[in-house]
Design an enzyme around this catalytic site. Structure first.
Site, PDB file in Angstrom:
ATOM      1  CB  THR A  13      -3.208 -15.487  -6.047  1.00 33.80           C
ATOM      2  OG1 THR A  13      -3.864 -15.850  -4.833  1.00 33.80           O
ATOM      3  CG2 THR A  13      -3.426 -14.025  -6.334  1.00 33.80           C
ATOM      4  CB  ILE A 130       8.403  -3.644  -9.655  1.00 36.20           C
ATOM      5  CG1 ILE A 130       7.307  -3.143  -8.721  1.00 36.20           C
ATOM      6  CG2 ILE A 130       9.444  -2.563  -9.896  1.00 36.20           C
ATOM      7  CD1 ILE A 130       7.818  -2.850  -7.305  1.00 36.20           C
ATOM      8  CG  ASP A 195       8.244 -12.594   0.906  1.00 35.25           C
ATOM      9  OD1 ASP A 195       7.912 -13.457   0.072  1.00 35.25           O
ATOM     10  OD2 ASP A 195       8.254 -11.378   0.651  1.00 35.25           O
ATOM     11  CE  LYS A 199       9.209 -11.250  -2.555  1.00 37.83           C
ATOM     12  NZ  LYS A 199       8.018 -10.605  -1.937  1.00 37.83           N
ATOM     13  N   GLY A 296       0.035  -9.542  -5.681  1.00 39.25           N
ATOM     14  CA  GLY A 296      -1.270  -9.546  -6.347  1.00 39.25           C
ATOM     15  C   GLY A 296      -1.204 -10.346  -7.626  1.00 39.25           C
TER      16      GLY A 296
END
Lengths: 416, 416
Positions: A13, A130, A195, A199, A296
């Site tokens: 992706t 972001i 996950d 982060k 994404g």
């Protein structure tokens, strides 16, 4: 003009989106910054990927002397770590979107990059597109940053939002997330908080300018949250979010991830679906929030390509404006929807006259509501479909002269 | 260690906050970046300002060869413009928080800066401490940015929020804004949209990489918005905000400021009171929002000092971690509030037993609500005041053994 040869490791992706972005926006970037971004090689071992630039052995990228920047878009700790370290050793800048490898091996990777005098950029590892690593490490440098609260996992936020808005139970919401492509076939790393914990460790490391060892990050997932918890929380003014929390004290800090009841009034409460947001407190700047798509292909590629550019000390575009004079449309030419408040005498035939004034200018009415009537004067609110401002103004000028209109009290544009 | 001598022009809210910030966070910045920020001179002509570094003539700052960076915090076009140009001509970097001078004279100032090879940084001119110029000009460089919607004036947003939440009329809300310090004695530039129009021109220039002439920016203020408009908008799902709008097309753009009905569901709708937010769309990154305090001394100083630092190509702290190992508190040592959901037999004496289990661990109950009873089993939700996690866990372990407790179904932390 500087040509930059880029190698991409991993063509899933993110890797394929990086390739796509560079193709689509190549000329804009070149014109703006004088950098000619060029993908020279792509490595992926998956048998169903075909591409003219494809190689099957990562060494063909890492050892290619023409390649200056290696994009690591494989994900996971192995083999990504060894590829990153090998590329750094070869004197290449590395850009990665890999939170796991950065959280688990940040110290090794940073010290290798320092030793070899190359950049290691990882904006895409947290919050997708972001800008957050950039702001924390540049724009907020004058602050002692003390608190971070992040919704940094889209899968769990989608599930919790669905449970909150639709009363769904966890399993049904997870199933829906899978259907929508927001959850992987095996969603363990998302659901159980791994996950988010990676982060959290990265955010705390950057914000607190310290190496936070991921092994010390406490984390819980959302698998035990039930519809009952969500409803009871709602009754007392709270919403449940999976939060990455980092707080800094004089000589120690807290870094943890767990479901949290937050006030429905807090800006983070309105971050729903697969969206991400990071809320930051600094001693000088006060409270900030950065909101956007946390995952994404293309959003993440936006961060990856910015990181590629940031490997080079290109002149900031602000002092480098092309001074092309982009024409600003006169207000008459813009198109908008409109809200119009009128007062009219409370009698028959009013609406027919008003409608004609708009129709004559090809301005189409979406909605008319008659509001309160005081004495013989009624207030009418009209919503206008997308129309050209010039036409709308002509219609309003006409209305103002109609005997069936007492006053055009206000005209406000409708947007968003 | 590099010492940077700074001159501050204007010692009002922003100038004095810059001085304060540099004093408070000097050592942190020095340790992190190797920059020794030092204010050498302050210029202000106001007779009621006294300061050991004060000079009365701006030339004493501009012509001082030791000063490398001039902070312009005077505001307004004159005399700020001539001071900025004079400082640039003397080879000094200039940092300004002045939206008016940048919007009206950006072209002159940029070309002077390019000619003299100095930086002109103006992050503080839009959105106070919110990083927005930085993200638009660095982090989002890989995007074709197409739309910006900003709530960039705190005075008008405070007034509109007050009118929306409390049903106040415009004049009363303005009076309250004055009392709270959110509106100046003469609020014309805020209320009538000038301030937002300057910021719109700057945002569009940076995002679209073009010089937008402020004279082409259409703007309206909020002075005509009445309580009726706000209520009618609310009834159909909208909220009224003063928006700075910039949209880019192939060869032209729109840049305008006006009151706008926006959907109550849009993230900008929840930006209330004096807060600012800038919503950005890019072709790759999708939608982003940057939220925070758009005004005030210290938040604005946060941006000014970051801009001072950005005049120097200091190594980014990410690749420069001090690797001081900030201790991460074990989860047992953190303090939090908690939500606890229990099931209990529906009989007397239950609460006494539960209360004692908490009290024995010095964990104090804020709230107990009995929820539904199914058969002979009742659900109880307990909210716990701030408590140490270790104590809470001991209390829970105790609860689990009590005969008056059937199940401890869930324990969730409460925060924010």
């Amino acid at each position: 003009m500087k040509k930059i040869n880029i190698g991409i490791l991993g063509f899933g992706t993110i890797g394929s989106a990086v390739y796509e972005l560079i193709n689509v926006n190549h000329d804009m970037i070149e014109k703006r910054l004088g950098l000619d971004l060029h993908v020279s090689a792509i490595c992926d071992v998956s048998p169903n990927i075909e591409h003219p630039l494809l190689v099957r052995d990562a060494r063909d990228v890492i050892n290619n002397p023409a390649i200056e920047v290696v994009v690591e878009a494989i994900g996971g700790e192995k083999p990504a770590l060894s590829f990153i370290l090998a590329a750094i050793k070869k004197g290449k800048h590395v850009v990665t979107s890999n939170k796991e490898v950065m959280a688990l091996n940040g110290d090794k990777i940073f010290s290798a990059a320092r030793k070899n005098n190359v950049s290691i950029n990882f904006e895409a590892a947290v919050g997708g597109g972001i800008p957050i690593i950039g702001p924390l490490s540049h724009d907020l440098l004058a602050n002692n940053l003390t608190e971070i609260y992040g919704i940094v996992n889209g899968t769990t936020n989608y599930i919790l939002s669905k449970m909150t808005k639709e009363g769904t139970e966890f399993e049904a919401a997870l199933e829906e997330a899978r259907k929508m492509g927001y959850a992987e076939a095996n969603p363990k790393k998302d659901i159980e908080g791994y996950d988010s914990s990676y982060k959290a460790a990265i955010l705390a490391s950057v914000a607190f300018n310290s190496q936070i060892d991921w092994k010390n990050v406490y984390f819980e997932g959302i698998e035990k949250i039930t519809q009952e918890d969500i409803s009871y929380a709602k009754e007392i003014g709270y919403i449940i979010k999976l939060l990455a929390v980092a707080k800094k004290y004089e000589k120690e800090c807290e870094v943890r991830v767990h479901p949290t009841l937050i006030s429905q009034e807090h800006p983070l409460a309105s971050v729903s679906g697969p969206m991400n947001a990071i809320y930051v407190k600094g001693d000088m700047v006060g409270e900030l929030m950065f909101y956007g798509q946390g995952a994404g292909g293309l959003p993440t590629a936006s961060a990856v390509v910015a990181d590629i550019i940031n490997c080079y000390n290109v002149q900031c575009p602000i002092s480098n404006f092309q001074f092309r004079k982009l024409k600003v449309k006169p207000i008459d030419e813009i198109e908008s929807r409109y809200y119009i408040r009128l007062t009219v005498p409370d009698k028959h035939g009013v609406l027919a006259g008003i409608s004609k004034a708009f129709a004559d200018q090809k301005v189409s009415i979406s909605n008319v509501v008659q509001k309160e009537t005081i004495g013989k004067i009624a207030t009418i609110v009209i919503i206008i479909h997308q129309a050209k401002e010039a036409n709308l103004r002509k219609a309003i000028a006409r209305l103002e002269k109609l005997s069936v209109v007492k006053d055009v009290c206000n005209v406000i544009r409708v947007g968003l």
